[in-house]
Design a protein around this motif. Structure first.
Motif, mmCIF file in Angstrom:
data_model
loop_
_atom_site.group_PDB
_atom_site.id
_atom_site.type_symbol
_atom_site.label_atom_id
_atom_site.label_comp_id
_atom_site.label_asym_id
_atom_site.label_seq_id
_atom_site.Cartn_x
_atom_site.Cartn_y
_atom_site.Cartn_z
ATOM 1 N N SER A 155 0.824 -1.206 0.000
ATOM 2 C CA SER A 155 0.000 0.000 0.000
ATOM 3 C C SER A 155 0.861 1.261 0.000
ATOM 4 C CB SER A 155 -0.918 -0.018 1.226
ATOM 5 O OG SER A 155 -1.587 1.212 1.372
ATOM 6 N N PHE A 178 -3.735 5.337 -6.571
ATOM 7 C CA PHE A 178 -4.730 5.422 -5.503
ATOM 8 C C PHE A 178 -5.855 4.414 -5.715
ATOM 9 C CE2 PHE A 178 -2.749 9.561 -4.604
ATOM 10 C CZ PHE A 178 -2.608 9.421 -3.227
ATOM 11 N N ARG A 179 -6.071 4.012 -6.963
ATOM 12 C CA ARG A 179 -7.045 2.934 -7.197
ATOM 13 C C ARG A 179 -6.586 1.642 -6.528
ATOM 14 N NH1 ARG A 179 -7.655 0.069 -12.987
ATOM 15 N NH2 ARG A 179 -5.640 -0.729 -12.256
ATOM 16 N N GLU A 180 -5.309 1.299 -6.714
ATOM 17 C CA GLU A 180 -4.783 0.072 -6.088
ATOM 18 C C GLU A 180 -4.762 0.208 -4.568
ATOM 19 O OE1 GLU A 180 -5.025 -1.421 -8.508
ATOM 20 O OE2 GLU A 180 -4.129 -0.349 -10.152
ATOM 21 N N ARG A 181 -4.470 1.409 -4.089
ATOM 22 C CA ARG A 181 -4.429 1.599 -2.642
ATOM 23 C C ARG A 181 -5.804 1.355 -2.027
ATOM 24 N NH1 ARG A 181 -4.414 6.520 1.084
ATOM 25 N NH2 ARG A 181 -3.308 5.781 2.945
ATOM 26 N N GLU A 182 -6.845 1.701 -2.753
ATOM 27 C CA GLU A 182 -8.191 1.440 -2.236
ATOM 28 C C GLU A 182 -8.399 -0.054 -1.998
ATOM 29 O OE1 GLU A 182 -11.069 3.298 -1.285
ATOM 30 O OE2 GLU A 182 -9.364 4.641 -1.064
ATOM 31 N N LEU A 185 -6.479 -0.863 1.164
ATOM 32 C CA LEU A 185 -7.123 -0.342 2.375
ATOM 33 C C LEU A 185 -8.382 -1.133 2.715
ATOM 34 C CD1 LEU A 185 -6.749 3.546 2.093
ATOM 35 C CD2 LEU A 185 -5.326 1.916 3.319
ATOM 36 N N HIS A 186 -9.097 -1.581 1.692
ATOM 37 C CA HIS A 186 -10.263 -2.435 1.944
ATOM 38 C C HIS A 186 -9.821 -3.738 2.596
ATOM 39 C CE1 HIS A 186 -13.423 -0.029 0.301
ATOM 40 N NE2 HIS A 186 -12.943 -0.020 -0.921
ATOM 41 N N GLU A 189 -8.970 -3.038 6.144
ATOM 42 C CA GLU A 189 -10.210 -2.820 6.888
ATOM 43 C C GLU A 189 -10.923 -4.145 7.152
ATOM 44 O OE1 GLU A 189 -14.191 0.044 6.650
ATOM 45 O OE2 GLU A 189 -13.104 -0.485 4.829
ATOM 46 N N ARG A 195 -9.392 1.414 8.033
ATOM 47 C CA ARG A 195 -8.564 1.602 6.846
ATOM 48 C C ARG A 195 -7.170 2.114 7.217
ATOM 49 N NH1 ARG A 195 -11.123 2.943 1.896
ATOM 50 N NH2 ARG A 195 -9.933 4.863 1.725
#
Length: 453
Positions: A155, A178-182, A185-186, A189, A195
Motif C-alpha cells: 500500500s 490510488f485505485r490500487e491503494r483502495e 485499504l479495503h 479494513e 482503513r
C-alpha cells in the motif's frame, strides 16, 4: 511646481549633469520617454550571467513537495545551487504524548506517525514493549502481524508511485496508484476493522483473530495485485518518458548513504542489500523465502524499480505466511497484559463482545474490577530500556523505549526513516535542475508525519 534646469528628467539632462551614460529623452505627446541603452549596460548583463542567484521558497503548500515540506532553494537560472529542508509544519508531539498514556494506549498515538505505514509503527512499538515485559506474542499473532506488514508495505509503495508520478506530471500514475491503494485499504479494513491508524497490533498479540473466510479473501487479493503490478511494468517501466525523467537523476552513491545513515530503498538502490527482515529477522521472516532487490545505479530510476520489485516480493511473503498460519490464540494468556479483552466487530464498530460484557457486568464483579483497572491504569512494565528495529517501507524504523517500572513509558523515541532519509535531499538535488529536485524528493518518499512526529 518649478523644474530644476539640471534635473535628469529635463531634455538636456546629459549635458546638464555631465554624465555620458544619462539616458537621452525622446519627446512625445505624453512627455519625454527615456531609452536605457548603451553605456555599460551590456557589460553589466554579461557580468550578472553567472552571478545572479535567487533564493526561492518551495512549499509547504506546494503540490510537489510531498506533503507539508518546505524547501528553501538557491537557484541560478534553472539550476539548484543550494537546497535546505525546513520541517516542523506537521508537528504533533506523539512521542511526548505517549509518556502520559498507558503502554497499550500509546499504540493509538504511534500508529498516526507514519500514516502510510501505521502497522510498521505498531509492530515495532509493541515488540519493544514485549521485550521489556519478557513475553512473546503467540505464533498466530506473529504471523498475522507479518501478513499485515507486507500488505501495508505494498500500500505504501503504491502511494509513492501515485504521489511521485503526480508530482512529475503523470495524472495516470496518481489515478491508478490510488485505485490500487483502495483495494489494499479495503483488505486492511477487512482484517482490522479500520482503513488507517488501526491500533490493531497490541502488546502481547493482536486485537482479534482473522475473519472466517480470510483464506479465500487473501488468495483473491494476491491474484489481483499480481495482475496489477504486471500492468504497471507495462505502463511505466517500459515508458521512455518516465524512464528518462528518472534516469541519472537524484544520484546518491553508497558512501553518501552510509555517511548520512540512509536506509531502505534509497540505500539498496546504491548496492547494499541491507534489510532488517534479513539482517536481524523478526516475527517469522526467517521462515519465508524472499529476495532483497538491489541496484548500483543509485538514482531515482533504481529506486522506482526496487520498490516495484519489493511489492512482488511482499506478495511472495504473504502467500508463504498464509500457508504457515495454524489455529491458535492471538493474544498472550496472561490476563494482566491482554488488554483489551475479547473483541468483535459489531454494527457500530469494533468493541468488546457481548458475551464478555455480560460476564463482567452481570456475573463476575472481580472480572469487572480487573477490566476497569487494566483499561484505566494499564499494566506495569519492568524498569529498563530497549531498542527494537524493523524494516518499514522507508527503511529502518526503530523504537527506543525506556521504562521506570510504572504503567506509563518514561520515554518513547522513534528512529524514523523519513526523518533520517530526508537529509539526503541536498546531496541529491544540488547541481541539478529544479524539476529534478522534485523527482529526488519523491524518490526519498518521506512522510512528514514521521519527520515531524
Amino acid at each position: 511646481m518649478t523644474t530644476n534646469p539640471t534635473d535628469a528628467t529635463t531634455p538636456d539632462a546629459s549635458a546638464a549633469t555631465g554624465d555620458p551614460y544619462a539616458a537621452e529623452p525622446r519627446q512625445t505627446t505624453e512627455g519625454p520617454v527615456y531609452t536605457l541603452t548603451g553605456g555599460d549596460w551590456d557589460q553589466v548583463l554579461e557580468d550578472a550571467t553567472h552571478d545572479e542567484r535567487m533564493v526561492i521558497n518551495l512549499g509547504p503548500q506546494h503540490p510537489s513537495t510531498h506533503g507539508v515540506l518546505r524547501l528553501v532553494i538557491e537557484i541560478e537560472g534553472e539550476t539548484v545551487t543550494q537546497a535546505r529542508a525546513v520541517i516542523g509544519y506537521l508537528h504533533t508531539g506523539i512521542e511526548k504524548n505517549c509518556e502520559y498514556r498507558t503502554w497499550t494506549q500509546g499504540v493509538t498515538f504511534i500508529t498516526r506517525t507514519d500514516y502510510l505505514a501505521p502497522l510498521s509503527h505498531e509492530a515495532a512499538y509493541c515488540m519493544g514493549v514485549e521485550k521489556l515485559l519478557g513475553i512473546e506474542a503467540p505464533r498466530r499473532a506473529q504471523l498475522i502481524r507479518q501478513l499485515l506488514l507486507e500488505i501495508n508495505r505494498i500500500s505504501s509503495h503504491f502511494v509513492y508511485l501515485a504521489t511521485g508520478g503526480m508530482e512529475l506530471g503523470s495524472t495516470t500514475a496518481a489515478a491508478l496508484g490510488f485505485r490500487e491503494r483502495e483495494v489494499l485499504l479495503h483488505t486492511l479494513e477487512y482484517i482490522t476493522g479500520l482503513r488507517m491508524n488501526h491500533a490493531f497490533i497490541r502488546p502481547g498479540g493482536v486485537a482479534q483473530d482473522l475473519p472466517e473466510d480470510w483464506k479465500d479473501y487473501l488468495t483473491k487479493f494476491v491474484k489481483t495485485m499480481e495482475e496489477r503490478i504486471a500492468m504497471y511494468h507495462k505502463l511505466f517501466t517500459g515508458q521512455p518518458v518516465w524512464r528518462n525523467r528518472l534516469k541519472n537523476v537524484g544520484y546518491l552513491p553508497l558512501d553518501g548513504c552510509l555517511a548520512l545513515g540512509i536506509t531502505g530503498p534509497v540505500l539498496r538502490s546504491a548496492g547494499l542489500a541491507w534489510d532488517q527482515r534479513k539482517i536481524e529477522p523478526y516475527l517469522a521472516y526467517d521462515e519465508v523465502d524472499f529476495e532483497v532487490p538491489t541496484s548500483t545505479d543509485a538514482d531515482c530510476w533504481a529506486r522506482y524499480l526496487i520498490r516495484m520489485e519489493e511489492m512482488s516480493q511482499s506478495l511472495k511473503i504473504i502467500k508463504q505466511t498464509m500457508k504457515l498460519l495454524e489455529p491458535g490464540p492471538v493474544m498472550v494468556e496472561d490476563k494482566k497484559v491482554a488488554w483489551p479483552a475479547q473483541l468483535t466487530i459489531g454494527p457500530d464498530g469494533m468493541g468488546n463482545s457481548l458475551e464478555h460484557v455480560r460476564k463482567i457486568m452481570g456475573q463476575s464483579m472481580e472480572s469487572l474490577i480487573h477490566h476497569f483497572k487494566l483499561v484505566t491504569e494499564g499494566f506495569q512494565v519492568p524498569a529498563g530500556q530497549v531498542y527494537q528495529p524493523i524494516e518499514s517501507p522507508r527503511g529502518e524504523l526503530g523504537y527506543h523505549l525506556v521504562s521506570d517500572g510504572g504503567t506509563r513509558p518514561l520515554r518513547v523515541h522513534a528512529r524514523e526513516p523519513s526523518f533520517v532519509n530526508l537529509q539526503a535531499m541536498p546531496a541529491m538535488a544540488e547541481g541539478g535542475l529544479i524539476a529534478d529536485l522534485i523527482a529526488a524528493v519523491a524518490s526519498i518518499d518521506p512522510v512528514m508525519g514521521g519527520v515531524d512526529r
